[in-house]
Design a protein around this motif. Structure first.
Motif, PDB file in Angstrom:
ATOM      1  N   PHE A  81      35.406  43.554  46.000  1.00  0.00           N
ATOM      2  CA  PHE A  81      36.164  44.740  45.541  1.00  0.00           C
ATOM      3  C   PHE A  81      34.407  45.377  46.828  1.00  0.00           C
ATOM      4  N   GLY A  82      34.815  45.760  48.187  1.00  0.00           N
ATOM      5  CA  GLY A  82      33.364  46.399  48.547  1.00  0.00           C
ATOM      6  C   GLY A  82      33.400  48.067  48.915  1.00  0.00           C
ATOM      7  N   ILE A  83      32.987  48.360  48.533  1.00  0.00           N
ATOM      8  CA  ILE A  83      32.128  49.754  49.395  1.00  0.00           C
ATOM      9  C   ILE A  83      31.826  49.916  49.798  1.00  0.00           C
ATOM     10  N   SER A  84      31.849  51.111  51.710  1.00  0.00           N
ATOM     11  CA  SER A  84      30.992  50.982  52.256  1.00  0.00           C
ATOM     12  C   SER A  84      30.665  50.439  53.069  1.00  0.00           C
ATOM     13  N   LEU A  85      28.924  50.011  53.407  1.00  0.00           N
ATOM     14  CA  LEU A  85      28.567  48.767  54.223  1.00  0.00           C
ATOM     15  C   LEU A  85      29.430  47.481  52.977  1.00  0.00           C
ATOM     16  N   GLY A 135      36.688  50.256  50.151  1.00  0.00           N
ATOM     17  CA  GLY A 135      36.333  51.752  48.997  1.00  0.00           C
ATOM     18  C   GLY A 135      35.606  52.196  49.851  1.00  0.00           C
ATOM     19  N   CYS A 136      35.918  53.213  50.245  1.00  0.00           N
ATOM     20  CA  CYS A 136      35.328  54.610  50.922  1.00  0.00           C
ATOM     21  C   CYS A 136      34.192  53.915  52.438  1.00  0.00           C
ATOM     22  N   THR A 137      35.536  53.129  52.972  1.00  0.00           N
ATOM     23  CA  THR A 137      34.345  52.088  54.327  1.00  0.00           C
ATOM     24  C   THR A 137      35.380  52.892  55.583  1.00  0.00           C
ATOM     25  N   TRP A 138      34.938  51.643  56.428  1.00  0.00           N
ATOM     26  CA  TRP A 138      35.473  51.808  58.046  1.00  0.00           C
ATOM     27  C   TRP A 138      35.730  50.608  58.646  1.00  0.00           C
ATOM     28  N   ALA A 139      36.792  50.451  59.789  1.00  0.00           N
ATOM     29  CA  ALA A 139      36.599  49.633  60.040  1.00  0.00           C
ATOM     30  C   ALA A 139      36.059  49.570  61.630  1.00  0.00           C
ATOM     31  N   LEU A 157      40.672  52.486  48.999  1.00  0.00           N
ATOM     32  CA  LEU A 157      40.815  53.538  48.334  1.00  0.00           C
ATOM     33  C   LEU A 157      39.530  54.518  48.886  1.00  0.00           C
ATOM     34  N   HIS A 158      40.194  55.309  48.734  1.00  0.00           N
ATOM     35  CA  HIS A 158      39.280  56.327  49.307  1.00  0.00           C
ATOM     36  C   HIS A 158      38.599  58.171  48.800  1.00  0.00           C
ATOM     37  N   GLY A 159      37.907  59.078  48.579  1.00  0.00           N
ATOM     38  CA  GLY A 159      37.819  59.782  47.912  1.00  0.00           C
ATOM     39  C   GLY A 159      38.255  61.227  49.335  1.00  0.00           C
ATOM     40  N   THR A 160      39.037  61.804  48.475  1.00  0.00           N
ATOM     41  CA  THR A 160      39.552  62.926  50.090  1.00  0.00           C
ATOM     42  C   THR A 160      38.620  64.022  50.270  1.00  0.00           C
ATOM     43  N   ALA A 161      37.843  63.527  49.038  1.00  0.00           N
ATOM     44  CA  ALA A 161      36.426  65.038  49.903  1.00  0.00           C
ATOM     45  C   ALA A 161      35.096  64.052  49.953  1.00  0.00           C
ATOM     46  N   ASP A 162      35.748  62.953  51.013  1.00  0.00           N
ATOM     47  CA  ASP A 162      34.236  62.003  51.042  1.00  0.00           C
ATOM     48  C   ASP A 162      33.193  62.623  52.623  1.00  0.00           C
TER      49      ASP A 162
END
Length: 264
Positions: free
Chosen positions: A92-96, A118-122, A211-216
């Motif tokens: 489970f990794g979030i952001s970085l 979680g809350c990250t990007w490619a 997993l991602h918050g819609t108000a990130d």
């Protein structure tokens, strides 16, 4: 506090708790193991043997004086899995940390049972990092602790959650509980900016949960949708109205989704 071994014998701070399936937690930029919070860890520890370690240069681990890439951090993660005596783990990794999880499953697929991002990007030309993230890094770079804390608090939480009584003080206490050197944060930021797995995520063969918050406000939710296009058969779970640290805002649902993925 104990130490675990990363690449090249590098010492890294870590904590371990719970019993069950192995779960490796990879935190985000300018963060450390305390940012996961007891609310989430308590909800997970009955089902998982949890290891949460600090990326190189953070806390009491060995210094990080040379620039590094997300791939270097992924190699650290693989070394940590071996160092704690596991052969593989759920990730489970979030952001970085979510970027590190992507590189980990691509570079070391044999040690990954599943990934939760979680809350990250490619990364890549279609990736979106908001001006809010840039402002947070600029604030941290001033070395003004209070300015950095205010800016990161505003960047990490939805306005709704930020008004919760006591949460600002809890965030401040947790954030300051472990040393995070500014030069390391700036190297993390450079590594994150260079991250690009867009051409390779189609190779991933393990279950993937997004997993991602819609108000990130820092890493906008469109990045989650882009990840779902790139990862075969990925499951997407959005946290309506939640900010970047969505698991603070809804630890029970976060834990439930991680447990569900591990037992599918």
């Amino acid at each position: 506090m104990e130490f675990v071994t990363g690449t090249g014998g590098r010492r890294l701070d870590y904590v371990r708790r719970g019993r069950g399936a192995p779960l490796l937690l990879l935190h985000g930029m300018a963060a450390h193991h305390e940012v996961w919070g007891d609310e989430l860890l308590s909800a997970l520890e009955a089902r998982f043997d949890i290891v949460a370690y600090d990326h190189r240069g953070i806390g009491r681990g060995d210094r990080a004086d040379e620039p590094f890439t997300v791939a270097d951090l992924a190699d650290d993660a693989a070394a940590v899995i071996a160092s704690v005596g596991w052969t593989d783990a759920h990730i489970f990794g979030i952001s970085l940390g979510g970027m590190v999880a992507q590189e980990l499953v691509l570079r070391h697929p044999e040690v990954v049972r599943s990934i939760a991002l979680g809350c990250t990007w490619a990364g890549g030309p279609r990736g979106v990092i908001s001006e809010t993230s840039h402002r947070m890094v600029d604030a941290i770079a001033t070395r003004d602790v209070e300015h950095g804390l205010r800016t990161s608090f505003e960047a990490n939480f939805s306005r709704r959650y930020a008004e919760t009584p006591g949460v600002r003080e809890i965030y401040r206490r947790r954030a300051l509980s472990v040393k995070v050197p500014v030069p390391v944060v700036l190297m993390q930021w450079a590594a994150a900016q260079a991250h690009d797995t867009t051409a390779r995520l189609g190779e991933v063969a393990v279950p993937a949960l997004i997993l991602h918050g819609t108000a990130d406000a820092g890493i906008p939710v469109e990045n989650a949708l882009r990840l779902s296009e790139l990862l075969p058969a990925a499951q997407v779970e959005l946290f309506d109205g939640a900010g970047h640290l969505f698991w603070w805002e809804d630890p029970r649902r976060t834990a439930s989704l991680l447990i569900g993925q591990s037992t599918d």
